[in-house]
Design a protein around this motif. Structure first.
Motif, PDB file in Angstrom:
ATOM      1  N   GLY A  29     -57.950  30.296 -22.779  1.00  0.00           N
ATOM      2  CA  GLY A  29     -58.183  29.711 -21.575  1.00  0.00           C
ATOM      3  C   GLY A  29     -57.546  30.097 -20.246  1.00  0.00           C
ATOM      4  N   GLU A  30     -56.536  30.526 -20.385  1.00  0.00           N
ATOM      5  CA  GLU A  30     -55.744  31.252 -19.348  1.00  0.00           C
ATOM      6  C   GLU A  30     -56.552  32.736 -18.964  1.00  0.00           C
ATOM      7  OE1 GLU A  30     -51.725  31.754 -19.899  1.00  0.00           O
ATOM      8  OE2 GLU A  30     -50.996  29.778 -19.368  1.00  0.00           O
ATOM      9  N   ARG A  31     -56.993  33.217 -19.843  1.00  0.00           N
ATOM     10  CA  ARG A  31     -57.690  34.670 -19.591  1.00  0.00           C
ATOM     11  C   ARG A  31     -59.139  34.171 -18.840  1.00  0.00           C
ATOM     12  NH1 ARG A  31     -62.135  37.029 -20.814  1.00  0.00           N
ATOM     13  NH2 ARG A  31     -62.858  35.539 -22.332  1.00  0.00           N
ATOM     14  N   GLN A  32     -59.667  33.266 -19.271  1.00  0.00           N
ATOM     15  CA  GLN A  32     -61.119  32.806 -18.545  1.00  0.00           C
ATOM     16  C   GLN A  32     -60.743  32.306 -17.251  1.00  0.00           C
ATOM     17  OE1 GLN A  32     -64.241  30.674 -20.682  1.00  0.00           O
ATOM     18  NE2 GLN A  32     -63.491  30.962 -22.499  1.00  0.00           N
ATOM     19  N   ALA A  33     -59.655  31.640 -17.011  1.00  0.00           N
ATOM     20  CA  ALA A  33     -59.305  31.017 -15.566  1.00  0.00           C
ATOM     21  C   ALA A  33     -59.018  32.304 -14.794  1.00  0.00           C
ATOM     22  CB  ALA A  33     -58.152  30.109 -15.770  1.00  0.00           C
ATOM     23  N   ALA A  34     -58.255  33.313 -15.150  1.00  0.00           N
ATOM     24  CA  ALA A  34     -58.005  34.440 -14.460  1.00  0.00           C
ATOM     25  C   ALA A  34     -59.511  35.119 -14.124  1.00  0.00           C
ATOM     26  CB  ALA A  34     -56.966  35.521 -15.273  1.00  0.00           C
ATOM     27  N   SER A  35     -60.354  35.390 -15.104  1.00  0.00           N
ATOM     28  CA  SER A  35     -61.408  35.915 -14.682  1.00  0.00           C
ATOM     29  C   SER A  35     -62.243  35.104 -13.643  1.00  0.00           C
ATOM     30  CB  SER A  35     -62.097  35.972 -16.073  1.00  0.00           C
ATOM     31  OG  SER A  35     -63.470  36.363 -15.905  1.00  0.00           O
ATOM     32  N   ALA A  36     -62.099  33.744 -13.834  1.00  0.00           N
ATOM     33  CA  ALA A  36     -62.948  32.889 -12.798  1.00  0.00           C
ATOM     34  C   ALA A  36     -62.109  33.400 -11.356  1.00  0.00           C
ATOM     35  CB  ALA A  36     -62.697  31.601 -13.105  1.00  0.00           C
ATOM     36  N   PHE A  37     -60.935  33.440 -11.091  1.00  0.00           N
ATOM     37  CA  PHE A  37     -60.367  33.789  -9.799  1.00  0.00           C
ATOM     38  C   PHE A  37     -60.823  35.092  -9.373  1.00  0.00           C
ATOM     39  CE2 PHE A  37     -57.443  30.165 -10.867  1.00  0.00           C
ATOM     40  CZ  PHE A  37     -56.994  30.018  -9.367  1.00  0.00           C
ATOM     41  N   VAL A  38     -60.947  36.208 -10.536  1.00  0.00           N
ATOM     42  CA  VAL A  38     -61.391  37.388 -10.016  1.00  0.00           C
ATOM     43  C   VAL A  38     -62.749  37.224  -9.471  1.00  0.00           C
ATOM     44  CG1 VAL A  38     -62.003  39.707 -10.805  1.00  0.00           C
ATOM     45  CG2 VAL A  38     -59.731  38.555 -11.419  1.00  0.00           C
ATOM     46  N   ASP A  39     -63.610  36.797 -10.120  1.00  0.00           N
ATOM     47  CA  ASP A  39     -65.025  36.783  -9.880  1.00  0.00           C
ATOM     48  C   ASP A  39     -65.312  35.815  -8.527  1.00  0.00           C
ATOM     49  OD1 ASP A  39     -68.059  36.978 -10.769  1.00  0.00           O
ATOM     50  OD2 ASP A  39     -67.834  34.708 -10.673  1.00  0.00           O
ATOM     51  N   THR A  40     -64.479  34.775  -8.321  1.00  0.00           N
ATOM     52  CA  THR A  40     -64.789  33.966  -7.031  1.00  0.00           C
ATOM     53  C   THR A  40     -64.198  34.469  -5.963  1.00  0.00           C
ATOM     54  OG1 THR A  40     -64.519  32.036  -8.496  1.00  0.00           O
ATOM     55  CG2 THR A  40     -64.328  31.651  -6.049  1.00  0.00           C
ATOM     56  N   VAL A  41     -63.143  35.330  -5.955  1.00  0.00           N
ATOM     57  CA  VAL A  41     -62.570  36.188  -4.929  1.00  0.00           C
ATOM     58  C   VAL A  41     -63.579  37.217  -4.451  1.00  0.00           C
ATOM     59  CG1 VAL A  41     -60.652  37.679  -4.207  1.00  0.00           C
ATOM     60  CG2 VAL A  41     -60.100  35.600  -5.275  1.00  0.00           C
ATOM     61  N   ALA A  42     -64.257  37.880  -5.550  1.00  0.00           N
ATOM     62  CA  ALA A  42     -65.194  38.784  -5.305  1.00  0.00           C
ATOM     63  C   ALA A  42     -66.167  38.344  -4.380  1.00  0.00           C
ATOM     64  CB  ALA A  42     -65.733  39.431  -6.407  1.00  0.00           C
ATOM     65  N   CYS A  43     -66.807  36.965  -4.644  1.00  0.00           N
ATOM     66  CA  CYS A  43     -67.913  36.337  -3.841  1.00  0.00           C
ATOM     67  C   CYS A  43     -67.342  36.122  -2.727  1.00  0.00           C
ATOM     68  CB  CYS A  43     -68.217  35.122  -4.857  1.00  0.00           C
ATOM     69  SG  CYS A  43     -69.099  35.662  -6.255  1.00  0.00           S
ATOM     70  N   MET A  44     -66.001  35.533  -2.650  1.00  0.00           N
ATOM     71  CA  MET A  44     -65.455  35.159  -1.266  1.00  0.00           C
ATOM     72  C   MET A  44     -65.697  36.196  -0.287  1.00  0.00           C
ATOM     73  SD  MET A  44     -61.835  33.240  -1.068  1.00  0.00           S
ATOM     74  CE  MET A  44     -61.959  32.280  -2.450  1.00  0.00           C
ATOM     75  N   LEU A  45     -65.142  37.624  -0.680  1.00  0.00           N
ATOM     76  CA  LEU A  45     -64.932  38.818   0.036  1.00  0.00           C
ATOM     77  C   LEU A  45     -66.373  39.029   0.372  1.00  0.00           C
ATOM     78  CD1 LEU A  45     -62.008  40.451  -1.878  1.00  0.00           C
ATOM     79  CD2 LEU A  45     -61.831  39.494   0.491  1.00  0.00           C
ATOM     80  N   ALA A  46     -67.108  39.176  -0.409  1.00  0.00           N
ATOM     81  CA  ALA A  46     -68.638  39.469  -0.263  1.00  0.00           C
ATOM     82  C   ALA A  46     -69.335  38.712   0.799  1.00  0.00           C
ATOM     83  CB  ALA A  46     -69.545  39.751  -1.510  1.00  0.00           C
ATOM     84  N   GLY A  47     -69.022  37.238   0.721  1.00  0.00           N
ATOM     85  CA  GLY A  47     -69.444  36.588   1.739  1.00  0.00           C
ATOM     86  C   GLY A  47     -68.822  36.103   2.883  1.00  0.00           C
ATOM     87  N   ALA A  48     -67.677  36.811   2.862  1.00  0.00           N
ATOM     88  CA  ALA A  48     -66.783  36.417   4.197  1.00  0.00           C
ATOM     89  C   ALA A  48     -67.516  36.654   5.607  1.00  0.00           C
ATOM     90  CB  ALA A  48     -65.360  37.126   4.178  1.00  0.00           C
ATOM     91  N   ASP A  49     -68.327  37.524   5.753  1.00  0.00           N
ATOM     92  CA  ASP A  49     -69.049  38.164   7.065  1.00  0.00           C
ATOM     93  C   ASP A  49     -70.403  37.288   7.239  1.00  0.00           C
ATOM     94  OD1 ASP A  49     -68.542  39.299   9.361  1.00  0.00           O
ATOM     95  OD2 ASP A  49     -69.953  40.758   8.863  1.00  0.00           O
ATOM     96  N   ASP A  50     -70.703  36.461   6.211  1.00  0.00           N
ATOM     97  CA  ASP A  50     -71.825  35.742   6.363  1.00  0.00           C
ATOM     98  C   ASP A  50     -71.761  34.652   7.277  1.00  0.00           C
ATOM     99  OD1 ASP A  50     -74.717  35.040   4.977  1.00  0.00           O
ATOM    100  OD2 ASP A  50     -73.663  33.174   5.172  1.00  0.00           O
ATOM    101  N   ALA A  51     -72.964  34.605   7.982  1.00  0.00           N
ATOM    102  CA  ALA A  51     -72.958  33.737   9.310  1.00  0.00           C
ATOM    103  C   ALA A  51     -72.430  32.065   9.059  1.00  0.00           C
ATOM    104  CB  ALA A  51     -74.513  33.507   9.410  1.00  0.00           C
ATOM    105  N   ALA A  52     -72.618  31.736   7.717  1.00  0.00           N
ATOM    106  CA  ALA A  52     -71.930  30.418   7.492  1.00  0.00           C
ATOM    107  C   ALA A  52     -70.653  30.183   7.641  1.00  0.00           C
ATOM    108  CB  ALA A  52     -72.717  29.875   6.064  1.00  0.00           C
TER     109      ALA A  52
END
Length: 469
Positions: A32-55
């Motif tokens: 469970g903790e491994r999957q949660a850490a993976s989710a944080f990694v994946d979401t931070v990736a998406c957050m960084l990629a989307g940070a400069d989007d217009a929205a």
């Protein structure tokens, strides 16, 4: 999970859920903790990629006037108060539709929970392990609500990322704040007053904003409950409550969904679908089918006369754009997405630039691609009872026909991303906001979140060199 929250049968569903959130032992186990850490990694990736989007840029411009705070705004040097950082970062996480899905709830779970927990955790000096624990609890609540209300709730047109995401974030934040059962129940109840958002917004800035609003609303509900605001203790199951208004299903479905908290947590039972394509998940099965044919059969655009995609009706509702006018619409346009993938042999972030959308070879293919509802996949049965599938049929100019059916797309819990693929996705996304030298350190920091004594030090890796001012 233990049965500490398996309260007396007379206890209502809202109270039972609140008691479990407050009192469940923090004993999830390594998976469970491994999957949660993976989710944080994946979401931070998406957050960084989307940070400069217009929205998210517009969201930041709208809330920044209300003052700075202690939570990092992803991809920038800015910091905001926790609710506003969660709103901006949640919008960024969902801006490119590259973030994960909890399929039992038809919701983008981590784009809501991760920004909420990172923002509130920084403000309250939390440790990383507490954030991981709260995340697992939030996933559980979202899964239980999804089991009770879906797909009826989703089929009606509600955007579950917002409507069910707000209560899930409230639960996660209440857990992080260590609220008692009464205050946690109040937080869950208050979240029903903050939950809204319809699928009519798909293809607009409001769609990713829904994730940011749910993250912000979860923080607000938990903090207001912490301060002493009370609310109906039967907000979900009561007459004219959440179940009645948002789904209209029998209330017994909710009672059944929260009757037993034994067994593995939802993050293990259901898993998270981490995307390999930056677009609406309703197209991923069709993309896999077409790209498989391209790779295995040597299919090329010039050989195609027609492409037919057979989809569940509920997925067709998410894809209203035949010829998209911009990148937002393109992420919800099956003809554009399949045409682009067939031309390029892949679908990546660079498919959503203005130049990519205007390519003549892609535009030529779009009128040849249509989607139709699969009559065998109608209705609103929950995905656990009726797994979805897509069939793509390609008719060639020479008269031949080829077809592929896909049920579990790449990145689905049944076909999960490996660690190397997750790292590659993280680096590709992070390169849009962070210096190259910091990519591996940022990946390692979030990957090791459960062991981090200082969340602030981990969250500092979100900061970038360019601003949103």
């Amino acid at each position: 999970m233990s049965g500490s929250a398996q309260a007396d049968a007379a206890t209502g569903a809202t109270r039972r859920l609140g008691q479990w959130v407050a009192e469940a032992p923090r004993a999830w186990g390594g998976e469970g903790e491994r999957q949660a850490a993976s989710a944080f990694v994946d979401t931070v990736a998406c957050m960084l990629a989307g940070a400069d989007d217009a929205a998210p840029r517009a969201a930041y411009a709208g809330v920044a006037r209300w003052g700075a705070g202690g939570a990092v705004v992803a991809g920038t040097a800015h910091r905001l108060a926790a609710p506003w950082a969660a709103l901006v970062n949640g919008t960024a996480a969902h801006a490119l539709d590259y973030d994960d899905i909890l399929e039992i709830s038809n919701a983008h779970v981590s784009a809501v929970l991760v920004p909420a927990l990172l923002a509130l955790g920084q403000e309250r000096d939390a440790d990383g392990g507490s954030c991981v624990d709260a995340f697992i609890v939030g996933v559980e609540v979202l899964a239980r609500l999804g089991e009770a209300l879906n797909k009826t709730h989703y089929f009606k047109g509600w955007h579950t990322t917002s409507t069910l995401g707000a209560p899930a974030a409230a639960a996660a934040c209440a857990r992080l704040l260590r609220l008692d059962a009464a205050r946690t129940t109040a937080a869950l109840s208050l979240a029903t007053s903050l939950a809204s958002g319809g699928k009519r917004q798909f293809g607009t800035m409001a769609k990713p904003l829904h994730a940011g609003l749910a993250a912000k609303n979860g923080i607000m509900a938990a903090v207001l409950a912490e301060a002493g605001i009370t609310a109906a203790a039967d907000a979900y199951e009561g007459e004219r409550g959440f179940v009645d208004l948002f789904a209209g299903v029998p209330r017994e479905r909710l009672e059944a969904a929260v009757a037993d908290f034994s067994g593995p947590p939802a993050i293990e039972r259901h898993g998270l679908w981490q995307k390999v394509y930056p677009c609406c998940g309703s197209v991923h099965r069709s993309l896999d089918a077409l790209l498989d044919m391209r790779g295995e059969d040597g299919l090329r655009p010039q050989a195609v006369a027609e492409i037919d995609a057979l989809l569940p009706e509920i997925e067709m509702h998410n894809l209203p754009y035949q010829t998209p006018a911009d990148a937002m619409q393109a992420r919800f346009s099956l003809p554009y997405l399949l045409a682009s993938a067939l031309v390029d042999g892949r679908l990546a972030l660079d498919a959503f630039t203005g130049g990519a959308l205007a390519r003549p070879d892609v535009r030529t293919l779009i009128p040849m691609i249509r989607m139709r509802p699969d009559p065998s996949q109608g209705g609103d049965a929950n995905v656990k009872d009726a797994p979805l599938r897509a069939t793509v049929t390609v008719r060639l100019a020479v008269g031949d026909e080829r077809a592929r059916t896909v049920q579990e797309p790449r990145g689905h819990p049944c076909r999960p991303l490996g660690r190397d693929a997750l790292h590659a996705k993280f680096v590709d996304c992070a390169s849009r906001a962070l210096p190259q030298a910091s990519h591996d350190a940022a990946f390692a920091a979030f990957d090791g979140l459960a062991r981090a004594p200082d969340l602030g030090a981990v969250a500092a890796h979100l900061g970038g060199d360019h601003g949103q001012g």
